[in-house]
Design a protein around this motif. Structure first.
Motif, PDB file in Angstrom:
ATOM      1  N   GLU A   1       0.836  -1.205   0.000  1.00  0.00           N
ATOM      2  CA  GLU A   1       0.000   0.000   0.000  1.00  0.00           C
ATOM      3  C   GLU A   1       0.869   1.254   0.000  1.00  0.00           C
ATOM      4  O   GLU A   1       0.571   2.228  -0.693  1.00  0.00           O
ATOM      5  N   LEU A   2       1.960   1.238   0.762  1.00  0.00           N
ATOM      6  CA  LEU A   2       2.866   2.386   0.753  1.00  0.00           C
ATOM      7  C   LEU A   2       3.469   2.557  -0.639  1.00  0.00           C
ATOM      8  O   LEU A   2       3.564   3.675  -1.146  1.00  0.00           O
ATOM      9  N   GLN A   3       3.848   1.472  -1.274  1.00  0.00           N
ATOM     10  CA  GLN A   3       4.370   1.532  -2.639  1.00  0.00           C
ATOM     11  C   GLN A   3       3.336   2.185  -3.565  1.00  0.00           C
ATOM     12  O   GLN A   3       3.674   3.048  -4.371  1.00  0.00           O
ATOM     13  N   ARG A   4       2.073   1.781  -3.414  1.00  0.00           N
ATOM     14  CA  ARG A   4       1.016   2.347  -4.251  1.00  0.00           C
ATOM     15  C   ARG A   4       0.882   3.854  -3.997  1.00  0.00           C
ATOM     16  O   ARG A   4       0.779   4.641  -4.932  1.00  0.00           O
ATOM     17  N   ARG A   5       0.934   4.248  -2.734  1.00  0.00           N
ATOM     18  CA  ARG A   5       0.797   5.670  -2.386  1.00  0.00           C
ATOM     19  C   ARG A   5       1.954   6.508  -2.905  1.00  0.00           C
ATOM     20  O   ARG A   5       1.796   7.701  -3.150  1.00  0.00           O
ATOM     21  N   LEU A   6       3.118   5.884  -3.042  1.00  0.00           N
ATOM     22  CA  LEU A   6       4.305   6.599  -3.511  1.00  0.00           C
ATOM     23  C   LEU A   6       4.528   6.444  -5.018  1.00  0.00           C
ATOM     24  O   LEU A   6       5.556   6.888  -5.530  1.00  0.00           O
ATOM     25  N   SER A   7       3.586   5.848  -5.704  1.00  0.00           N
ATOM     26  CA  SER A   7       3.798   5.477  -7.111  1.00  0.00           C
ATOM     27  C   SER A   7       4.195   6.644  -8.002  1.00  0.00           C
ATOM     28  O   SER A   7       4.901   6.451  -8.979  1.00  0.00           O
ATOM     29  N   GLY A   8       3.801   7.855  -7.688  1.00  0.00           N
ATOM     30  CA  GLY A   8       4.184   8.995  -8.500  1.00  0.00           C
ATOM     31  C   GLY A   8       5.531   9.596  -8.134  1.00  0.00           C
ATOM     32  O   GLY A   8       6.015  10.494  -8.796  1.00  0.00           O
TER      33      GLY A   8
END
Length: 137
Positions: free
Chosen positions: A71-78
C-alpha cells in the motif's frame, strides 16, 4: 557524468519496517557504506516525516500493521523512489505485485547482506544514469 549527483553521504536511504532489529541492522549497514540512513517503524511514520522527497532509496517491509508495504508503494507510485522490499513471509502474488509496480528487488528475511548491497548498488547506479534526482515528483 551529471554534476548534480548527491554525494553518497547525502543520499537518504529510508528503512521502513515494524521489526526494530531489522531497522537497526539495516541502518547500521547503510551507514557503514557511507550513506545517510533513517529508520521508521511504520509506513505512517515515514509518510508523516516528510522524508519522501529526499529519499534516494526505500527499504520496505511487506507486512506491517495498518499500512502495509504494498500500500505504501502504491501511495508513492508517482514519486519514483526506488524500493527494495524485504519480507519474512510474503506470497508469490505479493512478490509479483511489488515487482510489477516497479520494485527494484524483493528479498527474503533474514536478508542476505550481499544481496541487499547489490540492490542498493543497482539503485544508485541507475540514479547516476538518470541524473540522481526525483525532485520533479
Amino acid at each position: 557524468m551529471p554534476t548534480n549527483l548527491p554525494n553518497p553521504e547525502e543520499r537518504l536511504v529510508a528503512i521502513v519496517d515494524d521489526d526494530a532489529s531489522v531497522r537497526q541492522s539495516a541502518r547500521r549497514l547503510i551507514r557503514a557504506l557511507g550513506h545517510r540512513a533513517e529508520a521508521f517503524g511504520s509506513a505512517e511514520e515515514f509518510l508523516d516525516s516528510g522524508k519522501a522527497k529526499t529519499t534516494a532509496c526505500l527499504i520496505l517491509d511487506v507486512r506491517m500493521p495498518r499500512i502495509d508495504g504494498l500500500e505504501l508503494q502504491r501511495r508513492l507510485s508517482g514519486s519514483a523512489i526506488p524500493i527494495v522490499f524485504i519480507t519474512a513471509r510474503a506470497s508469490d502474488e505479493e512478490k509479483q505485485r511489488a515487482l510489477h509496480a516497479g520494485a527494484v528487488a524483493f528479498l527474503r528475511k533474514p536478508v542476505d547482506q550481499a544481496a541487499l548491497l547489490r540492490a542498493l548498488a543497482a539503485v544508485f547506479e541507475r540514479s547516476e544514469i538518470d541524473g540522481g534526482s526525483h525532485e520533479n515528483d
